[in-house]
Motif scaffolding. Sequence first.
Motif, short mmCIF file in Angstrom:
data_model
loop_
_atom_site.label_atom_id
_atom_site.label_comp_id
_atom_site.label_asym_id
_atom_site.label_seq_id
_atom_site.Cartn_x
_atom_site.Cartn_y
_atom_site.Cartn_z
N LEU A 247 26.29 49.16 38.83
CA LEU A 247 26.85 47.94 38.27
C LEU A 247 28.29 48.21 37.84
N VAL A 248 29.18 47.26 38.15
CA VAL A 248 30.57 47.31 37.68
C VAL A 248 30.80 46.07 36.83
N TYR A 249 31.13 46.29 35.56
CA TYR A 249 31.40 45.17 34.64
C TYR A 249 32.91 45.03 34.48
N VAL A 250 33.43 43.82 34.81
CA VAL A 250 34.87 43.61 34.78
C VAL A 250 35.20 42.25 34.17
N THR A 251 36.44 42.15 33.66
CA THR A 251 36.99 40.88 33.17
C THR A 251 38.30 40.63 33.91
N PRO A 252 38.24 40.22 35.18
CA PRO A 252 39.44 40.22 36.03
C PRO A 252 40.45 39.13 35.73
N SER A 253 40.02 38.00 35.20
CA SER A 253 40.97 36.90 35.00
C SER A 253 41.83 37.10 33.76
N HIS A 254 41.27 37.73 32.74
CA HIS A 254 42.01 37.97 31.49
C HIS A 254 41.39 39.21 30.87
N GLN A 255 41.87 40.38 31.28
CA GLN A 255 41.21 41.63 30.94
C GLN A 255 41.00 41.72 29.44
N SER A 256 39.78 42.07 29.07
CA SER A 256 39.45 42.21 27.66
C SER A 256 39.52 43.68 27.26
N PRO A 257 40.49 44.02 26.38
CA PRO A 257 41.29 43.15 25.52
C PRO A 257 42.76 43.01 25.91
N LEU A 258 43.23 43.75 26.91
CA LEU A 258 44.68 43.86 27.13
C LEU A 258 45.30 42.59 27.69
N GLY A 259 44.52 41.79 28.42
CA GLY A 259 45.03 40.52 28.90
C GLY A 259 45.58 40.53 30.31
N VAL A 260 45.77 41.70 30.92
CA VAL A 260 46.34 41.76 32.26
C VAL A 260 45.36 41.19 33.27
N PRO A 261 45.81 40.32 34.21
CA PRO A 261 44.92 39.84 35.26
C PRO A 261 44.84 40.84 36.41
N MET A 262 43.69 40.93 37.04
CA MET A 262 43.54 41.81 38.20
C MET A 262 44.23 41.16 39.40
N THR A 263 45.07 41.92 40.09
CA THR A 263 45.80 41.39 41.23
C THR A 263 44.84 41.07 42.38
N LEU A 264 45.32 40.23 43.30
CA LEU A 264 44.50 39.85 44.44
C LEU A 264 44.13 41.07 45.29
N ALA A 265 45.09 41.97 45.50
CA ALA A 265 44.80 43.17 46.29
C ALA A 265 43.74 44.03 45.62
N ARG A 266 43.82 44.17 44.31
CA ARG A 266 42.85 44.97 43.58
C ARG A 266 41.47 44.29 43.59
N ARG A 267 41.45 42.95 43.53
CA ARG A 267 40.18 42.23 43.60
C ARG A 267 39.49 42.46 44.95
N GLN A 268 40.27 42.36 46.00
CA GLN A 268 39.68 42.56 47.32
C GLN A 268 39.19 43.99 47.50
N ALA A 269 39.94 44.94 46.96
CA ALA A 269 39.52 46.34 47.03
C ALA A 269 38.20 46.55 46.29
N LEU A 270 38.04 45.89 45.14
CA LEU A 270 36.80 46.02 44.38
C LEU A 270 35.63 45.42 45.15
N LEU A 271 35.84 44.26 45.75
CA LEU A 271 34.77 43.63 46.53
C LEU A 271 34.37 44.50 47.72
N ASP A 272 35.36 45.07 48.40
CA ASP A 272 35.05 45.95 49.53
C ASP A 272 34.29 47.19 49.07
N TRP A 273 34.69 47.74 47.94
CA TRP A 273 34.01 48.92 47.41
C TRP A 273 32.55 48.59 47.09
#
Length: 482
Positions: A247-273
Motif C-alpha cells: 500500500l502507498v498512502y499519498v496526499t498528491p493534491s495538497h501534500q500533508s503537511p508541506l502543501g506541495v502538489p505532486m507533478t503530473l510526471a510524478r503522478r504517472q510514475a507512481l501509477l506505473d510503479w
Amino acid sequence: MELHLALDPVSDLTAQIVHQIRDAIQAGRLEAGSRMPPTRLLGTQLGVARKTVTTAYERLVAEGWLHARVGDGTYVAEGLARKPVRIAAAPVLPPAVQRWMAVETPFLGPAGGARYAFQPGQADTARFPHEAWSRCVRAALAAERQRPAGAADPAGEMVLRQAIARHIAFTRGLQSAPTDILVTGGAQQGIDLVARLVLGPGAVVAMEDPGYPMARALFQGMGARVVPVPVDGEGLVVDALPNDATLVYVTPSHQSPLGVPMTLARRQALLDWAARRHAVILEDDYDSEFRYGGQALDALQTLDQHGRVVYLGTFSKTLVANLRGGYVVVPPWLMPAARKVKHLMDWYTPTLLQQALARFLAEGHLLRHIRRSHARHAQRRARLLARLHGDLSPWLEPLPALAGFHLAARLRVPVATDTLVSMARLSGLELATLDPFYAQRPATCAGLLLGFGAIDLLDIDPALDRLAMVLSALAPLPPRAA
C-alpha cells in the motif's frame, strides 16, 4: 432500573443486603446523593419480604450509610469514604495489545483555550450553515419514519452515493459510478477500512515523510511496517519507494503537511510503479476544494488505467469534523471485499446522517458553503502570507502551497519548537509544529503548521504580533547598521 444484589437464600438475608449495599457505596457503584429503590420494589426484585429490606435500610441509616428523608425516600449519605481500589497485578499483554500500546497517538494541533490559535485541519464552525443543515436533518427524520425495518446497505445509502458521485465529478472531475462509492464515518475510518482490506501481518506501507501521522500510527498499530519516503518539490519521490510495498498512502493534491502538489510526471510514475508491483494507492484528497491559483491537477484516480487507486474524500474539512462524514471511491475489483469489511466493522454508517447529507448536497448547500468559505480563506491566507513575507520573514519561510487552509513555514533560525510552543502559549497563542508529521525528524526541517480555517481575519495580526514577540525573544535579530 434494578439494584444488582445477589442473595444466598440459606444465609441471613438482612445481613446480606446490608453488606452488599455498604460494599456498593464504598466501591462507588452507588454515588453519594443517589436515591435508593423503595423497599417494596427492592423486596419484589429480590424475592424477599418488604420487612427484610426495611430492616436492612434502618441498619444502614443508623450506621450513617443511608439518609432517610421523611416523605421523600432513602438516599445514599454524603461525604462517605471510599475503599481504595485494589489494582490487580498487570497481566501479560498479548502481542497485539503490546503493539497498540507502543503506538504514539499523534497530537496534531492546539488543545484549545488560548485567545489565539492557528489550528490546522479545523473548519470555521461559526460559519456553518446551521439552518440549512437543520432543515435537511428534519427532512431526513421524516424519511426515516418510512424506512422498512432491517439493516441498511454497508456501502451507504444510494441517494448519498449518487450525490457524492455528482459532487466529485463537478469539483474534482472524477467519473465514478455511485456503485463504486462506499460511505464511511470520516476519512480516518476510510483509512482504517483500506488498511484492513489490503494489509496482512508484516505488510509494507509506503508513506510520505513528512506525512499524516494519524495514518502512520494506524498502520503501525495494525502490525504493518511503515517505510517513510521523502518528499521533494515535485511530491513523493517515486524512485525511493520500497519494492515490497503493498500500500502507498499519498496526499498528491495538497501534500500533508508541506502543501506541495505532486507533478503530473510524478503522478504517472507512481501509477506505473503501482501497476508493475500490483500495489494499491490510497489517495487522500483531504482539502483540495480550496484552491487559490495555479492549474488544478487531475486526481490520481482520474489518471488510473489499471484500477490501483482508492480515492479517499471527507466532508470534515468543508463542513465540520464532528459530522464524521467521508467516503472512498473503490475500484470495482475491490468493492465486494470492501463492502464485507465495512459490514464487519460497524454494519453501516448511520442512515439519518446519510439522508441529511444527501439532501444537503443535492440542494446545493455544500457548494454555496464552499464558495463562501473560499472567499474567507483567501483573505486570511493573503494576510498570513503578507506577514510571513514581511516582518516575520527573518524567522520563517512559508512553503509554496496553492490549496487547503493551512500553510507550512520552516524556521530559518535554530529554535527549539517545544520552547517556542510553550512561550507562545504563555502569551495567549497556540501553535502547531511540523514535528509530529516526520517519521524521521531532521533538525533542519523544524517549522510551524499555521491553520487559518478557524481563526478570524481580525485575529490574525494580533496572533502574529505575539508570534513575532516570542521569536524575537528566542532568536533576536542583529541590530541594523546605522
